[in-house]
Design a protein around this motif. Structure first.
Motif, mmCIF file in Angstrom:
data_model
loop_
_atom_site.group_PDB
_atom_site.id
_atom_site.type_symbol
_atom_site.label_atom_id
_atom_site.label_comp_id
_atom_site.label_asym_id
_atom_site.label_seq_id
_atom_site.Cartn_x
_atom_site.Cartn_y
_atom_site.Cartn_z
ATOM 1 N N MET A 1 1.037 -1.257 0.122
ATOM 2 C CA MET A 1 -0.067 0.051 0.091
ATOM 3 C C MET A 1 0.986 1.545 -0.130
ATOM 4 S SD MET A 1 -2.840 1.256 2.850
ATOM 5 C CE MET A 1 -4.139 0.315 1.878
ATOM 6 N N LYS A 2 0.544 2.181 -0.940
ATOM 7 C CA LYS A 2 1.350 3.506 -0.686
ATOM 8 C C LYS A 2 0.411 4.591 -0.316
ATOM 9 C CE LYS A 2 4.446 5.877 -4.118
ATOM 10 N NZ LYS A 2 4.886 5.837 -5.382
ATOM 11 N N ILE A 3 1.026 5.329 0.701
ATOM 12 C CA ILE A 3 0.305 6.509 1.227
ATOM 13 C C ILE A 3 1.001 7.741 0.838
ATOM 14 C CG2 ILE A 3 -0.592 7.223 3.423
ATOM 15 C CD1 ILE A 3 -1.579 4.408 3.074
ATOM 16 N N ALA A 4 0.303 8.638 0.515
ATOM 17 C CA ALA A 4 0.721 10.161 0.394
ATOM 18 C C ALA A 4 0.326 11.106 1.389
ATOM 19 C CB ALA A 4 0.114 10.656 -0.984
ATOM 20 N N LEU A 5 1.274 11.396 2.262
ATOM 21 C CA LEU A 5 0.978 12.475 3.321
ATOM 22 C C LEU A 5 1.375 13.851 3.016
ATOM 23 C CD1 LEU A 5 3.069 10.173 6.300
ATOM 24 C CD2 LEU A 5 0.532 10.364 5.823
ATOM 25 N N CYS A 6 0.610 14.726 2.959
ATOM 26 C CA CYS A 6 0.605 15.823 2.313
ATOM 27 C C CYS A 6 0.632 17.042 3.323
ATOM 28 C CB CYS A 6 -0.777 16.420 1.354
ATOM 29 S SG CYS A 6 -0.561 17.870 0.682
ATOM 30 N N ASP A 7 1.682 17.793 3.528
ATOM 31 C CA ASP A 7 1.959 18.872 4.494
ATOM 32 C C ASP A 7 2.213 19.964 3.772
ATOM 33 O OD1 ASP A 7 4.401 18.525 3.875
ATOM 34 O OD2 ASP A 7 5.112 18.604 6.035
ATOM 35 N N GLU A 209 5.057 23.724 11.327
ATOM 36 C CA GLU A 209 6.207 23.656 10.721
ATOM 37 C C GLU A 209 6.241 22.396 9.769
ATOM 38 O OE1 GLU A 209 9.079 23.673 14.068
ATOM 39 O OE2 GLU A 209 9.428 25.744 13.750
ATOM 40 N N GLY A 210 4.801 21.974 9.763
ATOM 41 C CA GLY A 210 4.891 20.701 8.866
ATOM 42 C C GLY A 210 5.766 19.410 9.438
ATOM 43 N N GLY A 211 6.018 18.407 8.648
ATOM 44 C CA GLY A 211 6.576 17.163 9.196
ATOM 45 C C GLY A 211 5.706 15.909 8.948
ATOM 46 N N ALA A 212 6.516 14.691 8.607
ATOM 47 C CA ALA A 212 5.755 13.419 8.541
ATOM 48 C C ALA A 212 6.731 12.564 9.107
ATOM 49 C CB ALA A 212 5.279 13.387 7.037
ATOM 50 N N ALA A 213 6.359 11.561 9.830
ATOM 51 C CA ALA A 213 7.024 10.421 10.225
ATOM 52 C C ALA A 213 6.058 9.130 10.469
ATOM 53 C CB ALA A 213 7.334 10.669 11.827
ATOM 54 N N VAL A 214 6.838 8.092 10.049
ATOM 55 C CA VAL A 214 6.064 6.640 10.057
ATOM 56 C C VAL A 214 7.074 5.877 10.925
ATOM 57 C CG1 VAL A 214 5.302 4.937 8.699
ATOM 58 C CG2 VAL A 214 5.238 7.350 7.857
ATOM 59 N N VAL A 215 6.239 4.984 11.868
ATOM 60 C CA VAL A 215 7.050 4.085 12.558
ATOM 61 C C VAL A 215 6.276 2.751 12.452
ATOM 62 C CG1 VAL A 215 7.290 3.467 15.071
ATOM 63 C CG2 VAL A 215 7.723 5.894 14.360
ATOM 64 N N SER A 216 7.115 1.524 12.415
ATOM 65 C CA SER A 216 6.576 0.345 12.263
ATOM 66 C C SER A 216 6.058 -0.234 13.196
ATOM 67 C CB SER A 216 7.823 -0.552 11.812
ATOM 68 O OG SER A 216 8.760 -0.902 12.927
ATOM 69 N N SER A 217 5.526 -1.277 13.297
ATOM 70 C CA SER A 217 4.901 -2.153 14.503
ATOM 71 C C SER A 217 5.950 -2.683 15.551
ATOM 72 C CB SER A 217 4.011 -3.184 13.998
ATOM 73 O OG SER A 217 4.774 -4.082 13.498
ATOM 74 N N ILE A 222 10.474 4.090 10.110
ATOM 75 C CA ILE A 222 10.880 3.923 8.601
ATOM 76 C C ILE A 222 10.698 5.022 7.524
ATOM 77 C CG2 ILE A 222 10.064 1.293 8.930
ATOM 78 C CD1 ILE A 222 7.329 2.220 7.856
ATOM 79 N N TYR A 223 10.263 6.178 8.242
ATOM 80 C CA TYR A 223 10.150 7.416 7.282
ATOM 81 C C TYR A 223 10.187 8.420 8.274
ATOM 82 C CZ TYR A 223 9.322 10.851 3.809
ATOM 83 O OH TYR A 223 9.254 12.311 3.280
ATOM 84 N N GLU A 224 10.832 9.837 7.879
ATOM 85 C CA GLU A 224 10.659 10.813 8.549
ATOM 86 C C GLU A 224 11.452 12.104 7.873
ATOM 87 O OE1 GLU A 224 12.694 11.367 12.574
ATOM 88 O OE2 GLU A 224 14.192 9.719 12.152
ATOM 89 N N ASN A 225 10.678 13.063 7.914
ATOM 90 C CA ASN A 225 11.098 14.332 6.893
ATOM 91 C C ASN A 225 10.389 15.583 7.583
ATOM 92 O OD1 ASN A 225 10.883 16.512 4.992
ATOM 93 N ND2 ASN A 225 12.082 14.933 3.685
ATOM 94 N N TYR A 226 11.282 16.597 8.045
ATOM 95 C CA TYR A 226 10.479 17.603 8.819
ATOM 96 C C TYR A 226 10.749 18.897 7.921
ATOM 97 C CZ TYR A 226 10.859 14.233 12.307
ATOM 98 O OH TYR A 226 10.414 12.960 13.046
ATOM 99 N N GLU A 227 10.867 18.662 6.494
ATOM 100 C CA GLU A 227 11.106 19.937 5.888
ATOM 101 C C GLU A 227 9.972 20.876 5.748
ATOM 102 O OE1 GLU A 227 12.831 18.863 1.960
ATOM 103 O OE2 GLU A 227 14.588 17.963 3.018
ATOM 104 N N VAL A 234 4.969 7.071 1.200
ATOM 105 C CA VAL A 234 5.641 6.177 1.928
ATOM 106 C C VAL A 234 4.914 4.587 1.401
ATOM 107 C CG1 VAL A 234 5.727 5.248 4.170
ATOM 108 C CG2 VAL A 234 5.860 7.655 3.681
ATOM 109 N N GLU A 235 5.863 3.835 1.131
ATOM 110 C CA GLU A 235 5.178 2.355 0.803
ATOM 111 C C GLU A 235 5.156 1.529 2.070
ATOM 112 O OE1 GLU A 235 4.329 0.882 -1.916
ATOM 113 O OE2 GLU A 235 5.239 1.764 -3.723
#
Length: 261
Positions: A1-7, A209-217, A222-227, A234-235
């Motif tokens: 599954m592919k997720i688009a996180l939009c900030d 300030e935006g930002g996205a992060a993903v944590v596994s179980s 597994i992903y983080e970006n704070y620009e 994110v797949e």
């Protein structure tokens, strides 16, 4: 599954501008073959906790119908926040459109900030929804710090818990906050946790300030970006999560002694 996180930037009190931003993001998400596009808390209206200046919109508005129709045509699911008004009350709400079933769900924030409680009513149902044939949990901002919400969602079968916020820098850096809390929410509940913060400014000029992060179980990033001001793709692979859910040792929610609670 592919997720688009939009900030991408959310402009306070400019619903038409935010709507155009959402349409562009939906098109970009489709070009990148995303299954779900996600926007932060109060994205469509912009965020405010000022009782004297608040932007709201009805769930039955033409713009929200247009957003759903755009996703229906594009065959993509969507999760987005808005300040909702009905005949009696205002809520901090999140709308979920499931392209798989062609249906909508709505979550109203159940745990409000102190200033928010002067403006909005609390919702009365925990955010459990189904989207693209999987169960997910919806949590907004402060609710990151209410661990029982995540436990309930895990016990209801949620594979993903979303944390959607509109938190200015004055409330603390998202990186610092998320590094303290996201791993525990994911590891303790055997869920993937996806956090997304709004980018832009509040009505008083406070910077979001935006930002996205993903944590596994397993509680690993597994992903983080704070620009900020971008779309994060994110797949997700659910194999590790399924193994953890099937583990008598590591599926902690199922090991609780129910007689003690």
């Amino acid at each position: 599954m592919k997720i688009a996180l939009c900030d991408r930037e959310s402009v306070f009190n400019d619903i038409n501008m935010n709507f155009r931003t959402m349409k562009d993001a939906i098109k970009e998400a489709c070009r990148n073959h995303a299954d779900i596009v996600v926007f932060p808390e109060s994205f469509l209206t912009g965020y405010s906790s000022n009782p004297e200046n608040i932007c709201t919109i009805s769930e039955d508005s033409d713009i929200i119908r247009e957003i759903i129709n755009e996703c229906r045509k594009s065959e993509i699911s969507i999760i987005f926040g808005f300040n909702e008004v009905d005949r009696k009350h205002r809520y901090i709400s999140t709308l979920v459109y499931d392209s798989y079933e062609d249906k909508t769900d709505k979550y109203r924030k159940t745990h409000l900030g102190l200033r928010e409680s002067l403006i909005f009513e609390e919702g009365n149902e925990i955010g459990n929804v189904r989207i693209d044939n999987i169960k997910v949990g919806i949590n907004l901002c402060l609710e990151l710090h209410i661990p029982e919400l995540f436990l309930h969602q895990a016990l209801e079968g949620a594979y993903i818990a979303f944390i959607l916020s509109a938190s200015p820098g004055a409330c603390g850096s998202r990186r610092s906050m998320w590094h303290k809390t996201l791993p525990a929410r994911g590891n303790d509940n055997a869920m993937i946790v996806m956090a997304l913060n709004s980018y832009g400014y509040t009505e008083k000029g406070a910077k979001l300030e935006g930002g996205a992060a993903v944590v596994s179980s397993k509680g690993e990033f597994i992903y983080e970006n704070y620009e900020g001001n971008k779309i994060h793709f994110v797949e997700l692979d659910f194999d590790g999560l399924v193994k953890r859910r099937n583990s008598k040792k590591l599926n902690y929610p199922l090991r609780r002694r129910k007689d003690l609670f």
